[in-house]
Design an enzyme around this catalytic site. Structure first.
Site, mmCIF file in Angstrom:
data_model
loop_
_atom_site.group_PDB
_atom_site.id
_atom_site.type_symbol
_atom_site.label_atom_id
_atom_site.label_comp_id
_atom_site.label_asym_id
_atom_site.label_seq_id
_atom_site.Cartn_x
_atom_site.Cartn_y
_atom_site.Cartn_z
ATOM 1 N N CYS A 142 0.837 -1.212 0.000
ATOM 2 C CA CYS A 142 0.000 0.000 0.000
ATOM 3 C C CYS A 142 0.868 1.257 0.000
ATOM 4 C CB CYS A 142 -0.923 -0.013 1.209
ATOM 5 S SG CYS A 142 -0.096 -0.482 2.743
ATOM 6 N N HIS A 221 -2.374 5.391 6.374
ATOM 7 C CA HIS A 221 -0.996 5.877 6.502
ATOM 8 C C HIS A 221 -0.982 7.332 6.023
ATOM 9 C CE1 HIS A 221 0.498 1.705 6.668
ATOM 10 N NE2 HIS A 221 -0.038 1.450 5.488
HETATM 11 P P1 NAD Z 1 -4.848 -10.984 6.377
HETATM 12 O O1 NAD Z 1 -4.203 -11.653 7.521
HETATM 13 O O2 NAD Z 1 -5.932 -9.993 6.615
HETATM 14 O O3 NAD Z 1 -5.428 -12.069 5.370
HETATM 15 C C1 NAD Z 1 -4.679 -13.174 4.965
HETATM 16 C C2 NAD Z 1 -5.604 -14.377 4.882
HETATM 17 O O4 NAD Z 1 -4.883 -15.472 4.322
HETATM 18 C C3 NAD Z 1 -6.145 -14.824 6.228
HETATM 19 O O5 NAD Z 1 -7.538 -15.045 6.096
HETATM 20 C C4 NAD Z 1 -5.391 -16.123 6.493
HETATM 21 O O6 NAD Z 1 -6.123 -17.022 7.281
HETATM 22 C C5 NAD Z 1 -5.243 -16.630 5.077
HETATM 23 N N1 NAD Z 1 -4.215 -17.651 4.884
HETATM 24 C C6 NAD Z 1 -3.087 -17.871 5.586
HETATM 25 N N2 NAD Z 1 -2.418 -18.908 5.060
HETATM 26 C C7 NAD Z 1 -3.132 -19.348 3.990
HETATM 27 C C8 NAD Z 1 -2.953 -20.385 3.038
HETATM 28 N N3 NAD Z 1 -1.877 -21.190 3.052
HETATM 29 N N4 NAD Z 1 -3.901 -20.540 2.072
HETATM 30 C C9 NAD Z 1 -4.982 -19.749 2.024
HETATM 31 N N5 NAD Z 1 -5.191 -18.763 2.917
HETATM 32 C C10 NAD Z 1 -4.287 -18.562 3.887
HETATM 33 O O7 NAD Z 1 -3.655 -10.323 5.543
HETATM 34 P P2 NAD Z 1 -3.759 -9.091 4.552
HETATM 35 O O8 NAD Z 1 -3.672 -7.833 5.344
HETATM 36 O O9 NAD Z 1 -4.900 -9.285 3.613
HETATM 37 O O10 NAD Z 1 -2.367 -9.214 3.796
HETATM 38 C C11 NAD Z 1 -2.190 -10.102 2.708
HETATM 39 C C12 NAD Z 1 -1.037 -9.603 1.845
HETATM 40 O O11 NAD Z 1 -1.361 -8.293 1.383
HETATM 41 C C13 NAD Z 1 0.310 -9.460 2.588
HETATM 42 O O12 NAD Z 1 1.362 -9.689 1.659
HETATM 43 C C14 NAD Z 1 0.314 -7.991 2.996
HETATM 44 O O13 NAD Z 1 1.599 -7.476 3.200
HETATM 45 C C15 NAD Z 1 -0.336 -7.368 1.761
HETATM 46 N N6 NAD Z 1 -0.951 -6.062 2.002
HETATM 47 C C16 NAD Z 1 -1.655 -5.812 3.150
HETATM 48 C C17 NAD Z 1 -2.178 -4.552 3.346
HETATM 49 C C18 NAD Z 1 -2.909 -4.214 4.609
HETATM 50 O O14 NAD Z 1 -2.803 -3.082 5.060
HETATM 51 N N7 NAD Z 1 -3.648 -5.102 5.204
HETATM 52 C C19 NAD Z 1 -2.032 -3.567 2.389
HETATM 53 C C20 NAD Z 1 -1.383 -3.865 1.188
HETATM 54 C C21 NAD Z 1 -0.810 -5.127 1.009
#
Ligand code: NAD
Length: 341
Positions: A142, A221
């Protein structure tokens, strides 16, 4: 019938990407993959997204509590054109090795993964064409997406000699309870913070150096940037560039938008789904110059700003169109983003 898209990891980012994909007339959701039982499974069922389990243990768990689950992720991959992996780091990289490569599956990863997970680090308006036909692409974080959108626009218009930014980062996302801080400001002891080098994975030609700190807020942010431009530009010139940049929105303190909280309130009032703000919000009054240095401040909604990039990455990788504008317009129109075209 459009491209069949699987969402692996149905959390903060995954559920938003799924909803965005479902809105496209050239794509459809083949299925969403989860590991754990949560209310999001009921939401997925209500939206009629086929549900798959990440492994045998999750499959048994889901069946045990009566969830209507179609099978394991491997079965989904057989009827899928592309995966959007939205799992937490470093599971995306592990999935590449254990699932996507063996199944010869194109996959998109998220910004938590290292740049080396993919062939291209992607922000649609900067390097869409680089992702055309590629098999593994990372939609950057992000913060990186936010800086890339505005810096690239300035670079195209005026040229950038060098950029500096301090990132004031949210402690965690609103639905999370296990991270903080809740009453402290935490400096990041990393110079530069990883964000500057990450921007250069998208726009290598911009010299950018970042520092960062984390604060007790969950809602956005904030970036404070200072940029030396190659060509002279007035504040009005800069505002005109931002006003015409995709996925960037000018907000105004005189309009009572004086904080990240006000941006979120405005977004809810506009009726955006989940109250999301996918555009980078630059404060009109925060843009100004001192000698040859341009300053501006922008707010980044971490939960949603990368969502349109995932949709465009799908179109580029599946060669649906090689025209970035065509894809971005289609995405933005479907998501109700500002009409910049
Ligand atoms: P999150 O924890 O909200 O969601 C991740 C999901 O994946 C959870 O539901 C978890 O149970 C599931 N999971 C874990 N292992 C798994 C597997 N082997 N198979 C299928 N599902 C599985 O995380 P998020 O915030 O959505 O982040 C995901 C990615 O996006 C990360 O790389 C993060 O850095 C990136 N990201 C996050 C944000 C943010 O602010 N939340 C912003 C931009 C990018």
């Amino acid at each position: 019938m459009g491209a069949k898209v699987a969402i692996v990891g149905y959390g903060t980012i995954g559920k938003r990407v799924a909803d965005a994909v479902a809105l496209q007339d050239d794509m459809e959701i083949a299925g969403v993959v989860k590991t754990r039982v949560s209310f999001e499974l009921s939401v997925a069922k209500q939206k009629e997204y086929p549900i798959y389990a990440s492994d045998q243990k999750s499959l048994s768990l889901f069946r045990g509590v009566g969830i209507d689950v179609q099978g394991r992720v491997e079965e989904l991959l057989k009827r899928t054109d592309i995966v959007v992996d939205c799992t937490p780091k470093p599971i995306g990289a592990k999935n590449r090795e254990s699932l996507y490569e063996p199944y010869k599956m194109k996959a998109i990863y998220q910004g938590g993964e290292k740049a080396s997970v993919s062939e291209v680090s992607f922000v649609a308006q900067c390097n869409y064409k680089e992702a055309f036909g590629k098999n593994h692409v990372r939609v950057v974080s992000c913060n990186t997406t936010g800086m890339s959108r505005t810096l690239y626009a300035l670079h195209q218009a005026f040229g950038i000699k060098r950029a500096r930014a301090t990132l004031v980062r949210r402690g965690t996302d609103p639905g999370q309870v296990k991270r903080g801080p809740i009453n402290a400001i935490v400096p990041t002891f990393e110079l530069p913070s990883h964000h500057g080098p990450d921007v250069r994975t998208v726009i290598p030609e911009i010299e950018v150096f970042t520092t960062s700190l984390v604060v007790p807020t969950t809602i956005m942010h904030m970036h404070a940037l200072s940029v030396r431009l190659e060509k002279e530009a007035t504040t009005k010139d800069v505002l005109d560039v931002f006003a015409n940049t995709p996925r960037v929105r000018l907000v105004k303190a005189w309009d009572n938008v004086h904080s990240t909280a006000a941006i979120m309130e405005m977004s809810r009032d506009f009726g955006h789904p989940r109250g999301d703000m996918m555009e980078i919000c630059v404060w009109e009054e925060g843009v100004g110059s001192y000698h040859d240095e341009l300053f501006y401040m922008q707010a980044v909604h971490q939960e949603s700003n990368v969502v349109p990039e995932n949709v465009d990455a799908i179109r580029a990788m599946l060669e649906i169109t090689d025209d970035p504008e065509e894809s971005m317009k289609k995405t933005d129109e479907s998501l109700g983003l500002k009409r910049w075209w």
